[in-house]
Every structure is written in structure tokens, then in C-alpha cells.
Design a protein around this motif. Sequence first.
Motif, PDB file in Angstrom:
ATOM      1  N   ASP A   1      85.129  31.906  36.714  1.00 42.95           N
ATOM      2  CA  ASP A   1      84.190  31.008  36.027  1.00 42.95           C
ATOM      3  C   ASP A   1      82.762  31.548  36.021  1.00 42.95           C
ATOM      4  OD1 ASP A   1      85.852  28.754  35.200  1.00 42.95           O
ATOM      5  OD2 ASP A   1      86.241  28.533  37.342  1.00 42.95           O
ATOM      6  N   ASN A   2      82.234  31.634  34.831  1.00 41.19           N
ATOM      7  CA  ASN A   2      80.891  32.142  34.556  1.00 41.19           C
ATOM      8  C   ASN A   2      80.725  33.631  34.869  1.00 41.19           C
ATOM      9  OD1 ASN A   2      78.770  31.236  33.087  1.00 41.19           O
ATOM     10  ND2 ASN A   2      77.964  29.842  34.625  1.00 41.19           N
ATOM     11  N   THR A   3      81.869  34.301  35.098  1.00 36.40           N
ATOM     12  CA  THR A   3      81.859  35.759  35.260  1.00 36.40           C
ATOM     13  C   THR A   3      82.632  36.383  34.100  1.00 36.40           C
ATOM     14  OG1 THR A   3      81.632  35.685  37.656  1.00 36.40           O
ATOM     15  CG2 THR A   3      82.607  37.671  36.737  1.00 36.40           C
ATOM     16  N   LEU A   4      83.915  35.973  33.934  1.00 35.58           N
ATOM     17  CA  LEU A   4      84.730  36.493  32.824  1.00 35.58           C
ATOM     18  C   LEU A   4      84.627  35.602  31.586  1.00 35.58           C
ATOM     19  CD1 LEU A   4      87.987  37.618  34.660  1.00 35.58           C
ATOM     20  CD2 LEU A   4      86.151  39.077  33.779  1.00 35.58           C
TER      21      LEU A   4
ATOM     22  N   ASP B   1      79.380  35.831  39.990  1.00 36.15           N
ATOM     23  CA  ASP B   1      78.072  35.333  39.524  1.00 36.15           C
ATOM     24  C   ASP B   1      77.373  34.422  40.526  1.00 36.15           C
ATOM     25  OD1 ASP B   1      80.167  33.276  38.883  1.00 36.15           O
ATOM     26  OD2 ASP B   1      78.366  32.164  38.304  1.00 36.15           O
ATOM     27  N   GLN B   2      77.970  34.228  41.714  1.00 39.11           N
ATOM     28  CA  GLN B   2      77.331  33.312  42.665  1.00 39.11           C
ATOM     29  C   GLN B   2      77.037  33.993  44.002  1.00 39.11           C
ATOM     30  OE1 GLN B   2      78.359  29.149  43.179  1.00 39.11           O
ATOM     31  NE2 GLN B   2      79.889  29.376  41.568  1.00 39.11           N
ATOM     32  N   ILE B   3      75.817  33.810  44.455  1.00 34.43           N
ATOM     33  CA  ILE B   3      75.390  34.400  45.727  1.00 34.43           C
ATOM     34  C   ILE B   3      76.156  33.773  46.900  1.00 34.43           C
ATOM     35  CG2 ILE B   3      73.431  34.640  47.333  1.00 34.43           C
ATOM     36  CD1 ILE B   3      72.991  36.340  44.875  1.00 34.43           C
TER      37      ILE B   3
ATOM     38  N   ARG C   1      82.149  45.796  49.241  1.00 36.30           N
ATOM     39  CA  ARG C   1      80.975  45.826  48.378  1.00 36.30           C
ATOM     40  C   ARG C   1      81.066  44.718  47.326  1.00 36.30           C
ATOM     41  NH1 ARG C   1      80.909  52.049  46.791  1.00 36.30           N
ATOM     42  NH2 ARG C   1      83.123  51.889  47.336  1.00 36.30           N
ATOM     43  N   SER C   2      79.908  44.298  46.845  1.00 40.61           N
ATOM     44  CA  SER C   2      79.885  43.268  45.810  1.00 40.61           C
ATOM     45  C   SER C   2      79.107  43.765  44.603  1.00 40.61           C
ATOM     46  CB  SER C   2      79.251  41.983  46.339  1.00 40.61           C
ATOM     47  OG  SER C   2      77.951  42.243  46.802  1.00 40.61           O
ATOM     48  N   ILE C   3      79.538  43.293  43.446  1.00 40.31           N
ATOM     49  CA  ILE C   3      78.806  43.549  42.208  1.00 40.31           C
ATOM     50  C   ILE C   3      78.396  42.192  41.660  1.00 40.31           C
ATOM     51  CG2 ILE C   3      78.882  44.507  39.875  1.00 40.31           C
ATOM     52  CD1 ILE C   3      81.060  46.448  40.841  1.00 40.31           C
ATOM     53  N   PHE C   4      77.118  41.897  41.736  1.00 45.23           N
ATOM     54  CA  PHE C   4      76.623  40.624  41.220  1.00 45.23           C
ATOM     55  C   PHE C   4      76.364  40.745  39.727  1.00 45.23           C
ATOM     56  CE2 PHE C   4      73.128  37.783  40.066  1.00 45.23           C
ATOM     57  CZ  PHE C   4      73.582  36.574  40.551  1.00 45.23           C
TER      58      PHE C   4
END
Length: 166
Positions: free
Chosen positions: A35-38, A117-119, A132-135
Motif C-alpha cells: 500500500d502506497n508503495t506499489l 513508504d513508511q518510516i 537494508r531498506s529502500i525508502f
Amino acid sequence: MFFIFKPTYVFDKVPDITPEFLKKKHIEGLLLDLDNTLTTHNNPVVPQSSLEWIGLMKANGIKLMIVSNNHAPRVTPFAQQLGLDFECEGAKPLTFGYSRAIKRMGLDKRNVAAVGDQIFTDVMGSNLKGIRSIFVFPIKPEESLPFRIKRACEKPFLPKFDTSCK
Ligand SMILES: [Mg+2]
């Protein structure tokens, strides 16, 4: 202590993540938020941009799996449209969903990154899991009050995009 909210890499949106970048960083698998990423929240339609990007990733041998906190009725049909494996009820920022997904992928967690998309869910969960994360920035600002409060709390921790992805 704020390192827990810090993403490893930052992109404006998912289609900006290139196979070349992932290869350079030795990332062989991506755990994708939904949600809100793809696509936007609870939208059953896969945007063309996400569809093409997933095709590009697959063609380059990048393993993909959706890890969403959302429920099976939301996640299953979406993942099936894309031909992707998935973990729903991911409970991010807890690490169970990520752990299950990495195990199923059969990759070393050092070669896996999570995209979201969320911290306070995707980024924090990745840091707790030690991956690792990709924001990416949310596709569309949410309108509901709980989400607006959450986004306001996130604001001090939001990265500036294009700082770490070069
Ligand atoms: Mg999300």
C-alpha cells in the motif's frame, strides 16, 4: 537512537530503483511493501509503472516478494495479478513477516533489502531485522486522520531523496 528510523537508500518512487543500482549494492532480493508503495491504499489495480518495473526486475533475476501488513483478501489477488509470492499480516515493524519472506526466498539477508513508504513500519522493521531498506515516498498522501497523524510524526525523520542512492 534515531538510527532505527533511518533508511539505507532513498528513491522518489519504486520505478526509479534500477537493476544496475541493485547489482552495484549486491541486492539480489526485494521485500516489497504494497500500500502506497506499489499502488495506492487498497487499490486493486496494478499501475502500469509498477507492472513494467516488476517485469524489469524479474528479467534481471531480482527475487521479489510482497510483505504487507494488510490482510489476505487485500494482498492475495494483488500479488496473484503480478505473479509474486507474498506474506500478508507482516506485522511490521516486527520482524516475523520479513523473516518468513527471507527464508522462503532462500537468500542471505545481507543480499536482501525491503522497499516501503513508511518510516515506522518498513524502515524501522528493516533496521530491527538487520537488513537494508529502500525508502520511497508515498504514491498519494493519505486523507484519514490516523494516517495524517502518523505522517506528521514521520516528518522529522523523512529523508531527503537522492541523497544516498547514487
Ligand atoms: Mg505502505
